[in-house]
Design an enzyme around this catalytic site. Structure first.
Site, mmCIF file in Angstrom:
data_model
loop_
_atom_site.group_PDB
_atom_site.id
_atom_site.type_symbol
_atom_site.label_atom_id
_atom_site.label_comp_id
_atom_site.label_asym_id
_atom_site.label_seq_id
_atom_site.Cartn_x
_atom_site.Cartn_y
_atom_site.Cartn_z
ATOM 1 N N THR A 238 66.987 54.707 27.776
ATOM 2 C CA THR A 238 68.371 54.537 27.415
ATOM 3 C C THR A 238 68.761 53.889 26.138
ATOM 4 O O THR A 238 69.687 54.336 25.200
ATOM 5 C CB THR A 238 69.011 53.874 28.630
ATOM 6 O OG1 THR A 238 68.563 54.379 29.820
ATOM 7 C CG2 THR A 238 70.399 53.737 28.618
ATOM 8 N N ASP A 239 67.850 52.915 25.701
ATOM 9 C CA ASP A 239 67.928 52.521 24.557
ATOM 10 C C ASP A 239 67.972 53.448 23.388
ATOM 11 O O ASP A 239 68.766 53.456 22.551
ATOM 12 C CB ASP A 239 66.868 51.342 24.196
ATOM 13 C CG ASP A 239 67.342 49.978 24.919
ATOM 14 O OD1 ASP A 239 68.615 49.773 24.906
ATOM 15 O OD2 ASP A 239 66.516 49.111 25.123
#
Length: 428
Positions: free
Chosen positions: A198-199
């Protein structure tokens, strides 16, 4: 002599077209006020493409990830420092940047940043919404100083909405926004993805947003504020899974491990020694799998003749395929499947990946010389171009390595000015 092109509105730099051909963002300057992963991943993409990226770090601690070892690349220059080496985590997302050790909790530090903003095209930050306003480093303030500034904010939940004041952590957003629920074995608990995906996706989306704003600025002359969040990017990353839920209105089908909800066989199976993934994604490919594992009769077995039937009889088919695959090693099966036209792959660990012959042939691992750690290996920029040549030009910087250079060359500070700021502990 090559003709020259004016690049940034703020930098007003001219770069010859031959350089831009190789490094598309040459002449663009980025003020990087991000830490950890999502923000630095974004700015590293920009740096790889030729932008000058000035990373603002706390003058004594630096980026949080500097202390996130082991593993660390040990120092070999004999200088004693607060860390045993440069952490592998930090090294992964900070190449091609300059480091300016600067504290901005005082007027001198804020003044330096205000001066830099007027000489930069892009600012990327990842602080909680509203927290930079008390330092007069918010978009409203800085856009007055530099109307052409592209200001990108990377947060957990965005600048608006009921969760906007929550801190953003990859694993929490994976949980909150559905990814963890669909990841893991069929009958097992939810698990996070093995890397902070997600980062990383947020870093990518932010870089795309910055480039779009940069392109628009060519016509308008104006910058803009980009609001990028882990939560939004994770929802977007659900792709067809979210679409299925929206269209059907039904509950999702849960976790499938390495398998596919609607295609069988299409998953990883155990072999005699490790694991191999195979894809009998349609009737033809399923037939190839049957032939290659020595079970041609399965092609005409009434339970398996169509994908719908194979899905219906998934447990039985998966069991007999795995029983057969367990009779040989992964290497043996790779040799058997070679040239078949059927998708297949060994399930490699990380050492197997970074030493993979295809990875090495694609120049995805590069050894560079670090001034304090000696030779180190880094993962390279992944996109290949017919003209551009993004690459590792400089190693990830030491803390404050470029402080004097940035202040003297960009802001015309003299030695006495710089020494005064050091004595005040504003810079390092």
């Amino acid at each position: 002599m090559f003709s020259k092109s004016c690049r940034g509105n703020a930098t007003a730099s001219t770069v010859d077209k031959k350089t831009i051909e190789k490094l598309p963002l040459a002449g663009i300057r980025v003020l990087d006020m991000t830490r950890v992963l999502a923000g630095p991943y974004c700015t590293q993409i920009l740096a790889d493409l030729g932008a000058e990226v000035i990373k603002i770090e706390h003058p004594t601690r630096g980026d949080d990830t500097r202390s996130w070892g082991p593993p660390d690349a040990p120092y070999t220059d004999g200088v004693e420092r607060q860390f045993p080496g440069e952490s592998a985590y930090y090294l992964s997302v900070n190449r091609n940047k300059k480091s300016l050790g600067l504290s901005f909790n005082n007027p001198s530090g804020i003044s330096i940043l205000h001066s830099l903003v007027q000489k930069c095209d892009i600012l990327v930050e990842n602080y909680l919404p509203g927290s930079l306003a008390k330092y007069k480093l918010d978009y409203a303030t800085l856009s007055e100083l530099n109307p052409s500034l592209i200001y990108a904010s990377v947060t957990g939940y965005g600048q608006t909405g009921p969760y906007s004041n929550r801190a953003g952590y990859d694993v929490m957003v994976e949980a909150e926004m559905g990814l963890m629920h669909i990841t893991g074995e069929r009958d097992g608990p939810p698990v996070k993805v093995g890397v902070a995906v997600t980062d990383i996706s947020t870093g990518m989306y932010t870089a795309i947003g910055v480039l779009a704003a940069l392109y628009a600025r060519r016509e308008t002359g104006l910058g803009q504020w980009i609001d990028a969040s882990l939560s939004d990017c994770q929802v977007a990353g659900l792709a067809n899974i979210a679409s299925s839920a929206l269209i059907s209105g039904k509950k999702d089908s849960g976790r499938w491990g390495t398998a596919h909800a609607s295609v069988v066989p299409y998953r990883a199976y155990q072999t005699k020694d490790t694991n191999v993934a195979v894809g009998g994604c349609n009737d033809k490919l399923y037939g190839i799998l049957c032939d290659r594992i020595g079970k041609p009769e399965w092609k005409t077995d009434a339970r398996f003749v169509t994908n719908a039937l194979r899905v219906k009889n998934r447990d039985t088919l998966d069991r007999i395929i795995e029983d057969e695959l367990k009779t040989k090693t992964t290497k043996e099966w790779l040799e058997i499947f070679d040239g078949s036209g059927m998708p297949y792959a060994a399930v490699n660990d990380i050492q197997g990946t970074i030493n993979h012959e295809h990875v090495l042939a694609r120049n995805m691992i590069e050894e560079i010389d670090h001034p304090s750690c000696g030779p180190i290996k880094l993962v390279n920029h992944p996109v290949k171009y017919s003209r551009a040549e993004p690459k590792i030009r400089t190693p990830p910087p030491m803390l404050g390595e470029h402080t004097t250079e940035v202040l003297s060359e960009l802001l015309d500070y003299n030695e006495d000015d710089i020494q005064d700021l050091k004595s005040q502990k504003t810079i390092a």
